[in-house]
Scaffold this active site. Structure first.
Site, PDB file in Angstrom:
ATOM      1  N   GLY A  62       0.888  -1.205   0.030  1.00  0.00           N
ATOM      2  CA  GLY A  62       0.188  -0.133   0.007  1.00  0.00           C
ATOM      3  C   GLY A  62       0.849   1.406  -0.059  1.00  0.00           C
ATOM      4  O   GLY A  62       1.831   1.235  -0.306  1.00  0.00           O
ATOM      5  N   ILE A  63       0.316   2.241   0.763  1.00  0.00           N
ATOM      6  CA  ILE A  63       0.828   3.847   0.349  1.00  0.00           C
ATOM      7  C   ILE A  63       1.993   3.713   1.591  1.00  0.00           C
ATOM      8  O   ILE A  63       1.707   3.130   2.889  1.00  0.00           O
ATOM      9  CB  ILE A  63       0.027   4.865   0.657  1.00  0.00           C
ATOM     10  CG1 ILE A  63      -0.953   4.842  -0.290  1.00  0.00           C
ATOM     11  CG2 ILE A  63       0.594   6.102   0.711  1.00  0.00           C
ATOM     12  CD1 ILE A  63      -2.269   5.952  -0.383  1.00  0.00           C
ATOM     13  N   GLY A  64       3.232   4.329   1.599  1.00  0.00           N
ATOM     14  CA  GLY A  64       4.031   4.467   2.514  1.00  0.00           C
ATOM     15  C   GLY A  64       5.455   4.172   2.520  1.00  0.00           C
ATOM     16  O   GLY A  64       5.615   3.438   1.482  1.00  0.00           O
ATOM     17  N   MET A 119       7.097   2.213   4.256  1.00  0.00           N
ATOM     18  CA  MET A 119       7.483   0.739   4.577  1.00  0.00           C
ATOM     19  C   MET A 119       7.225   0.008   3.536  1.00  0.00           C
ATOM     20  O   MET A 119       8.128  -0.771   3.045  1.00  0.00           O
ATOM     21  CB  MET A 119       6.787   0.163   5.769  1.00  0.00           C
ATOM     22  CG  MET A 119       6.979  -1.356   6.198  1.00  0.00           C
ATOM     23  SD  MET A 119       8.588  -1.242   6.754  1.00  0.00           S
ATOM     24  CE  MET A 119       8.469  -0.580   8.556  1.00  0.00           C
ATOM     25  N   GLU A 126      -5.237  -4.328  -3.146  1.00  0.00           N
ATOM     26  CA  GLU A 126      -6.277  -3.278  -3.083  1.00  0.00           C
ATOM     27  C   GLU A 126      -5.775  -2.408  -3.823  1.00  0.00           C
ATOM     28  O   GLU A 126      -6.440  -1.716  -4.767  1.00  0.00           O
ATOM     29  CB  GLU A 126      -6.728  -2.597  -1.490  1.00  0.00           C
ATOM     30  CG  GLU A 126      -7.488  -1.602  -1.899  1.00  0.00           C
ATOM     31  CD  GLU A 126      -7.744  -0.937  -0.039  1.00  0.00           C
ATOM     32  OE1 GLU A 126      -8.576  -1.661   0.524  1.00  0.00           O
ATOM     33  OE2 GLU A 126      -7.008  -0.133   0.198  1.00  0.00           O
TER      34      GLU A 126
END
Length: 309
Positions: A219-221, A223, A244
């Site tokens: 996902g976003i970020g 990490m 997703e």
């Protein structure tokens, strides 16, 4: 009537199209990078004469013209299914609210609960020879939106990537009421975060747990960016993607030869996602790539789909 003739019949200007919006209406503004641009600017000019407009959207990637008018709270309410940074700032101005709902249930919610959607307006890729407008990198819940909207207005953007799918990734011209041709802006860029030293150390621990044939979700970020970068440099092979959100790291992994989907037990060889945001390279990679599968969120995020992988 040919699709080309129907296209010309439904083609109009943004200023003309937004005249269908009336006070008290409920509007859909699309999702993430496909929120309207020309239609948004046209509606902003009209909005001071309107009141009690309810607008649905989420993860807004660029400042909206309607939010720049004087006292927007006097004219409309922005109802977000998932708030990005711009929307969180709008909360303090009194015209934006978060609607708490599980993302995977959004298509069902539109079909069963939102019975009064007057107008849907959003960006699409240019019509293909079969008369379909692709939803671009946001299959998400857009077909459900179109099914319940009284008026569907599409804003064509030739720079929007065409994302191949399995189902509910495009709308036919027969189901469109009006067509707008905007200035074809490039999709909004989501800057890639720079992982910290701690991010990289934790990512190393995560990647150590992976093995050949794993299915990956990111996902976003910082990490996820760190994890994807380390995977791209690793000795791992035959990985799959079911996520997703589709982000830049997947492109890095795929171009490094780590992603084949060969051992996936559903949608084999396809990288499955429901919406995407990232950099220019990612949008170019997604465009007409047969390895890509954009699918509605009630499939991608369904616990039955995920548990089968």
């Amino acid at each position: 009537m040919s699709f080309t003739q129907e296209y010309q019949k439904k083609l109009t200007t943004a200023d003309e199209a937004v005249k269908v919006v009336k006070s008290g209406d409920r509007l859909e503004y699309g999702w993430c990078v496909t929120t309207p641009v020309a239609l948004d600017e046209a509606l902003a000019k009209r909005m001071p004469d309107l009141e009690n407009i309810q607008i649905h959207g989420g993860i807004v990637m660029r400042p909206l013209a309607i939010t720049q008018i004087e006292n927007p709270a006097d004219h409309f309410t922005w109802n977000s299914w998932h708030m990005g940074g711009l929307e969180r700032k709008a909360i303090s101005k009194g015209f934006a609210y978060y609607s708490p709902l599980k993302y995977s249930e959004l298509p069902r919610y539109y079909r069963e609960n939102i019975k009064h959607l007057n107008v849907a307006m959003f960006q699409v890729a240019p019509m293909d020879k079969h008369g379909f407008f692709n939803f671009g990198p946001n299959a998400s819940h857009m077909m459900a939106v179109c099914e319940v909207a009284k008026k569907v207005i599409v804003e064509v953007n030739k720079n929007l990537p065409v994302c191949q799918g399995g189902f509910e990734h495009a709308i036919h011209i027969s189901k469109v009421d009006m067509i707008i041709e905007g200035d074809n802006p490039m999709p909004a860029i989501l800057p890639a975060p720079t992982p910290s030293e701690v991010d990289m150390k934790v990512a190393e621990l995560i990647v150590e747990e992976l093995k050949d044939g794993c299915c990956i979700q990111l996902g976003i970020g910082a990490m996820p960016t760190a994890v994807g970068s380390l995977i791209a440099k690793s000795n791992l092979k035959d990985l799959s993607v079911h996520s997703e959100m589709y982000v830049d790291s997947f492109v890095e992994m795929a171009k490094a030869g780590k992603v084949t989907g060969a051992h996936k037990n559903s949608n084999r060889f396809r990288q499955v996602f429901t919406f995407a945001a990232g950099g220019k390279e990612m949008y170019e990679y997604l465009n007409n790539n047969p390895e890509i599968m954009a699918a509605p969120v009630d499939y991608v995020n369904d616990i039955r789909t995920i548990s089968s992988i």
